[in-house]
Design a protein around this motif. Structure first.
Motif, PDB file in Angstrom:
ATOM      1  N   LEU A  32      16.348  44.811  23.992  1.00 52.62           N
ATOM      2  CA  LEU A  32      15.268  45.379  23.189  1.00 52.62           C
ATOM      3  C   LEU A  32      15.622  45.367  21.703  1.00 52.62           C
ATOM      4  CD1 LEU A  32      14.117  48.514  25.224  1.00 52.62           C
ATOM      5  CD2 LEU A  32      13.561  46.105  25.562  1.00 52.62           C
ATOM      6  N   VAL A  77       5.133  49.464  22.280  1.00 55.74           N
ATOM      7  CA  VAL A  77       6.051  48.590  23.012  1.00 55.74           C
ATOM      8  C   VAL A  77       5.338  47.267  23.259  1.00 55.74           C
ATOM      9  CG1 VAL A  77       7.384  48.266  25.119  1.00 55.74           C
ATOM     10  CG2 VAL A  77       7.200  50.542  24.103  1.00 55.74           C
ATOM     11  N   ALA A 131      10.064  44.419  23.463  1.00 56.85           N
ATOM     12  CA  ALA A 131      10.712  44.488  24.775  1.00 56.85           C
ATOM     13  C   ALA A 131      10.756  43.132  25.460  1.00 56.85           C
ATOM     14  CB  ALA A 131       9.991  45.502  25.665  1.00 56.85           C
ATOM     15  N   VAL A 189      13.750  49.839  29.594  1.00 56.33           N
ATOM     16  CA  VAL A 189      12.984  50.119  28.374  1.00 56.33           C
ATOM     17  C   VAL A 189      12.935  51.619  28.135  1.00 56.33           C
ATOM     18  CG1 VAL A 189      10.765  49.849  27.219  1.00 56.33           C
ATOM     19  CG2 VAL A 189      11.596  48.044  28.757  1.00 56.33           C
TER      20      VAL A 189
END
Length: 626
Positions: free
Chosen positions: A424, A547, A570, A580
């Protein structure tokens, strides 16, 4: 074993260091025949007697790989003395897509091979590009773009090891991975298969994957033959507006295109990553569908023989891409001659294998393809098979009964979760992250938050991937939030409603699944429904973490960036979405850095670090932490 002694390992290390030093010092890849960690030539004492007994028919059979779906009967493996069988992106066993069905199919094909006159086993190949992504129940790791952002060679090697174990649990011994392309234009639909736009970041990661897949000894039943791809320049093709061979639609196309550059640029950007994989002992390399300055790589003698085999010292064998030989000339016979004479050793033929065998035989008999070229190709293939122990007198074609015991296990999923955490990239943070796991209410918004298929992306069960439950097992991002923030009230709304009053909103947006051809995209914009979710949550006045699930940097306009308190790239994390949540809630810190430049608009493409007018939204190497 001969290829695992200390001296050869030392030679391999020296070769890798030398290759990197050359790239750093000169900006081009010009290692001179760097020795591999596996000396494939040392197996000639095993190979030569077999080659001497082969008929021409058996030789051209050995140079042929057929898709499982293209076999009229599995007995063709025996009668045609085929060298290999593959399962293409959607070519699953007839009896289902379970591990057991795959193993039974492999055993059926291999039994036919060992029953042929010379009993030479086949190689069975698949595209296991982020775990054994073809098979139900397998662990699916982040796609390469995420691993490139993690930039952790040890992690990549461990992923390669687990992938090898899962692949071998189905009998298969050949993986068409790693892809070590340097994607230079993110509109290309294969960008997520690339670790980075920068070959200096790609090289050690590609070599690590080779080591992970092939292990310490290719003879072991836990090792898988690797295949570096696609040689060369597949990530540097020029964008064109034309009719797609895949969709039939007229639009921007980069896939299987033309890389237009001088030799120095080709070496610096697209060849430089290969010496490390060669030094790591990669047994096969796949030439690209694409062209270099108008000439197909699959039939390019200078690229395949002069550069790759002679200058770079690659001693394994070359496998063409899926029906790539067909594209070398309008006349199929001419195309075959061009490709084989250029250096292709094994042809990947989906269905027209009878025609291919007949025409290649004619070309040899007519003197158009020299017997010396045929013998060289077959020798290279047999050397690799010997290195894998397939030519040993005590070779057993069956699948190890214990190989499937850990298939898709929680231990292996823990590694995938670690990979997600490290891949990430925290693009923006006003101080909201990490979120408090004991917050009163956390509202998750966006349908993609609860969609395992979107999380995994293309090359997952189906070639192009599919949204929804891909039945590989795993944890969606939403479930991961519920697990990690177990003390908070977690609510969810697919369209972004009901966010008002929440302590935090986690908005999940991104691209639908796609793979090569279908994934070329001129705009790279978020879908309208995702933009609507962002707008609704922003109007609710709730602190928002955005995200983004995508196979490449997508376009984020100023309003979207300004309206988010934190933004996390992500990528395509695979089956373990809890990784995540681990980062969002501070169970671990974000450590990833951008391996691709994040542009302000699609009009900036191609945009890469070092460009003269470099003005990205987020530059190459950007990445925040807590």
């Amino acid at each position: 074993m001969r290829h695992t002694d200390r001296r050869r390992r030392w030679i391999s290390l020296v070769a890798i260091v030398a290759a990197f030093a050359a790239c750093a010092a000169h900006g081009v890849a010009k290692p001179n025949a760097s020795p591999s960690s596996i000396d494939y030539r040392s197996f000639d004492e095993v190979v030569t007697p077999i080659l001497g007994r082969m008929t021409l028919a058996e030789k051209v059979g050995q140079m042929t790989q057929v898709d499982l779906a293209g076999l009229s009967d599995v007995d063709e493996v025996r009668t045609l003395a085929l060298g290999s069988v593959l399962s293409g992106g959607n070519s699953d066993p007839e009896k289902g897509n379970s591990r057991e069905a795959w193993a039974a199919t492999y055993e059926s094909c291999q039994q036919k091979a060992v029953a042929s006159r010379l009993g030479v086993p086949i190689l069975y190949g698949v595209d296991a590009v982020h775990g054994h992504n073809n098979v139900l129940g397998a662990v699916i790791f982040p796609h390469n773009i995420g691993l490139g952002c993690a930039n952790d060679a040890d992690l990549v090697e461990r992923i390669g090891r687990v992938t090898a174990l899962e692949v071998r649990a189905t009998g298969t011994q050949w993986d068409f991975a790693p892809c070590i392309a340097a994607a230079r234009d993110d509109r290309w639909g294969r960008t997520y298969e690339s670790y980075s736009e920068d070959p200096a970041r790609i090289a050690p990661l590609g070599a690590a994957m080779v080591r992970g897949l092939q292990g310490d000894d290719l003879r072991l039943p836990t090792s898988v033959l690797a295949c570096a791809k696609h040689f060369v320049g597949d990530g540097g093709t020029s964008a064109e507006i034309k009719k797609s061979r895949f969709t039939g639609q007229v639009g921007l196309t980069l896939d299987q295109g033309d890389t237009r550059c001088d030799e120095a640029t080709l070496r610096r950007l697209h060849v430089a990553q290969y010496p490390a994989s060669i030094a790591a002992g990669v047994g096969t390399i796949m030439p690209s569908y694409s062209s270099w300055n108008g000439e197909k790589c699959t039939s390019h003698t200078w690229l395949l023989t002069d550069l790759l085999k002679n200058e770079l010292g690659f001693d394994g064998f070359l496998i063409s891409d899926y029906d790539a030989i067909d594209q070398c000339h309008d006349d199929y016979k001419t195309a075959i001659g061009l490709a084989i004479n250029a250096g292709i050793d094994m042809a990947m033929v989906s269905k027209r294998h009878h025609e291919y065998l007949e025409l290649l035989t004619e070309l040899v008999e007519e003197g158009e393809v020299p017997m010396a070229r045929i013998d060289d190709a077959v020798r290279r293939i047999l050397r690799v098979k010997a290195a894998m122990g397939l030519l040993d007198s005590d070779y057993q074609p069956g699948v190890d009964a214990q190989a499937g015991a850990e298939f898709g296990s929680s231990n292996r999923r823990d590694l995938a979760r670690e990979a997600v955490q490290k891949s990430l990239v925290l693009l923006k943070n006003t101080g909201i992250a990490p979120l408090r796991p004991d917050a009163g209410r956390v509202h998750v918004a966006g349908a993609k938050a609860d969609d395992l298929g979107v999380q995994c992306g293309g090359w997952t069960i189906d070639w192009q991937g599919q949204p929804g439950d891909v039945t590989t097992g795993g944890t969606t991002l939403l479930q991961g939030v519920r697990d990690v923030a177990s003390e908070a009230e977690v609510t969810f709304d697919a369209d972004g409603a009901n966010a008002a009053g929440a302590d935090y909103a986690i908005v999940v947006v991104g691209e639908p699944p796609y793979a090569e051809g279908f994934g070329d995209d001129a705009d790279l914009e978020l879908p309208a429904e995702d933009l609507a979710v962002i707008r609704r949550v922003r109007e609710a006045g709730v602190p928002m973490v955005l995200v983004v699930l995508s196979g490449r940097p997508v376009v984020l306009d100023e309003a979207t960036v300004d309206g988010a308190d934190a933004i996390v790239a992500a990528w395509l994390p695979g089956t373990e979405g809890a990784g995540v949540a681990d980062v969002l809630f501070g169970q671990t810190k974000p450590t990833g850095t951008l391996s691709f430049t994040w542009p302000r608009s699609a009009a900036q493409h191609p945009i890469n670090e070092g460009d003269e007018s470099y003005d990205p939204f987020f530059p190459y190497g950007h990445g925040l932490t807590y």
